[in-house]
Enzyme design. Sequence first.
Site, PDB file in Angstrom:
ATOM      1  N   LYS A   1      -3.270 -15.937  42.473  1.00  0.00           N
ATOM      2  CA  LYS A   1      -1.954 -15.920  41.606  1.00  0.00           C
ATOM      3  C   LYS A   1      -2.610 -16.243  40.071  1.00  0.00           C
ATOM      4  O   LYS A   1      -2.422 -13.921  39.023  1.00  0.00           O
ATOM      5  CB  LYS A   1      -0.635 -15.948  41.344  1.00  0.00           C
ATOM      6  CG  LYS A   1       0.370 -16.151  42.934  1.00  0.00           C
ATOM      7  CD  LYS A   1       0.942 -17.374  42.977  1.00  0.00           C
ATOM      8  CE  LYS A   1       1.771 -17.489  45.326  1.00  0.00           C
ATOM      9  NZ  LYS A   1       2.101 -18.052  45.032  1.00  0.00           N
TER      10      LYS A   1
ATOM     11  N   GLN B   1       4.850 -23.504  41.693  1.00  0.00           N
ATOM     12  CA  GLN B   1       4.537 -23.051  43.199  1.00  0.00           C
ATOM     13  C   GLN B   1       4.823 -24.959  44.296  1.00  0.00           C
ATOM     14  O   GLN B   1       4.575 -25.707  43.395  1.00  0.00           O
ATOM     15  CB  GLN B   1       3.522 -23.916  42.690  1.00  0.00           C
ATOM     16  CG  GLN B   1       2.541 -23.733  44.495  1.00  0.00           C
ATOM     17  CD  GLN B   1       2.007 -22.017  44.614  1.00  0.00           C
ATOM     18  OE1 GLN B   1       2.124 -21.072  44.464  1.00  0.00           O
ATOM     19  NE2 GLN B   1       2.703 -22.689  46.068  1.00  0.00           N
TER      20      GLN B   1
ATOM     21  N   ASP C   1       9.958 -15.379  41.394  1.00  0.00           N
ATOM     22  CA  ASP C   1      10.124 -15.773  43.381  1.00  0.00           C
ATOM     23  C   ASP C   1      11.542 -15.185  43.784  1.00  0.00           C
ATOM     24  O   ASP C   1      11.360 -15.383  44.798  1.00  0.00           O
ATOM     25  CB  ASP C   1      10.055 -16.719  43.133  1.00  0.00           C
ATOM     26  CG  ASP C   1       8.254 -17.007  43.372  1.00  0.00           C
ATOM     27  OD1 ASP C   1       7.416 -16.411  44.211  1.00  0.00           O
ATOM     28  OD2 ASP C   1       8.026 -18.622  44.024  1.00  0.00           O
TER      29      ASP C   1
END
Length: 318
Positions: free
Chosen positions: A54, A98, A121
């Site tokens: 990412k 994460q 997200d």
Amino acid sequence: MNAIRIDGKAIAELLRARVAHDVALLQAECNVTPGLAVVLVGEDLASSVYVKTKARQAQAAGFKSQQFLLPSNVGEAELLELIEELNADVSIDGILIQLPLPGHVDRWRVLEAINPAKDVDGFHPYNVGRLAAGRPALAPCTPLAVVHLIKTVVTDLSGLDVVVIGRSNIVGKPLALLLGDAGCTVTGAQLQTRNLPDLCRKADIVVAAAGWAELVRGDWLKPGVIVIDVGINRAIDSVGTVKLVGDVAFTEASKRASYITPVPGGVGPMTVAYLLANTVNAAVSRRGLSWLMNPDARHVWPSSVREKNRAVDLQQAT
Ligand code: NAD
């Protein structure tokens, strides 16, 4: 029938190129460089690989990219403090924590601490609620990726029957909402669902997101179906090599489907590309900018998704 592979890797490359173009445009016209902060707690190997990918792709697209690597025993308070700092940092447009987090950290307390306007997200209940209400929202990346991949092979989704296997918060539930908004009749299946093979046999599109290696067999599928495989599972082949397999028995399914995504190289690369697209959207929305200044820049997203993400002032949420 031999299904055509939907090449998620190539489609993701196009999306990333489009995002890089948008970033250059934002820099040139608005002096804005989108910033993405990725926070990793602990040393889980798979998570470290995801975070590095990412960060690398964010940098390649021209973002300001920051990684925060915290030890697995980090206190929840310390993590919340970092999120507060990132919320207040004007150069950061997207914050990604994460998952999974270690057991001693309350995942929801952490996710809910993120400013919804920076929630790239799309996991914050504010964005989840807006998505459910059909309001513009930052939506989760994997469901956006799935809808985008479907739209590369079928332009009008209205009236199609879709079975989504799995109803997690990050994949199945938001995906069912997006597909419903696109006019599909969605059946959400889960572990307790009865007669799953029969349900799948009636579907025009089957999306598998169960985390169960090769769950969907060829004889579950009607000829011509579109199959999107979200699952990522580790399996050992006949010579003892560990390989990645999806939730669909690929060879069998390829004989029935018209289009199918492979694993790897299907939904995965698109998920990361949508993280970047969401970060650009967040950068635009937070500043009240509009892509209308350059209509070309609006081609990144399929129209229904684009409409949800475009020119949204999420600052109201804070
Ligand atoms: P999860 O474990 O949170 O949810 C799984 C869902 O599938 C649950 O609703 C469960 O009831 C259902 N399910 C499990 N077994 C089933 C079965 N036999 N029949 C019907 N339903 C069943 O998982 P998740 O986080 O949604 O992830 C699902 C899979 O997708 C995993 O393999 C994960 O690694 C993968 N994934 C891939 C990406 C990507 O970018 N490609 C992103 C997220 C998740």
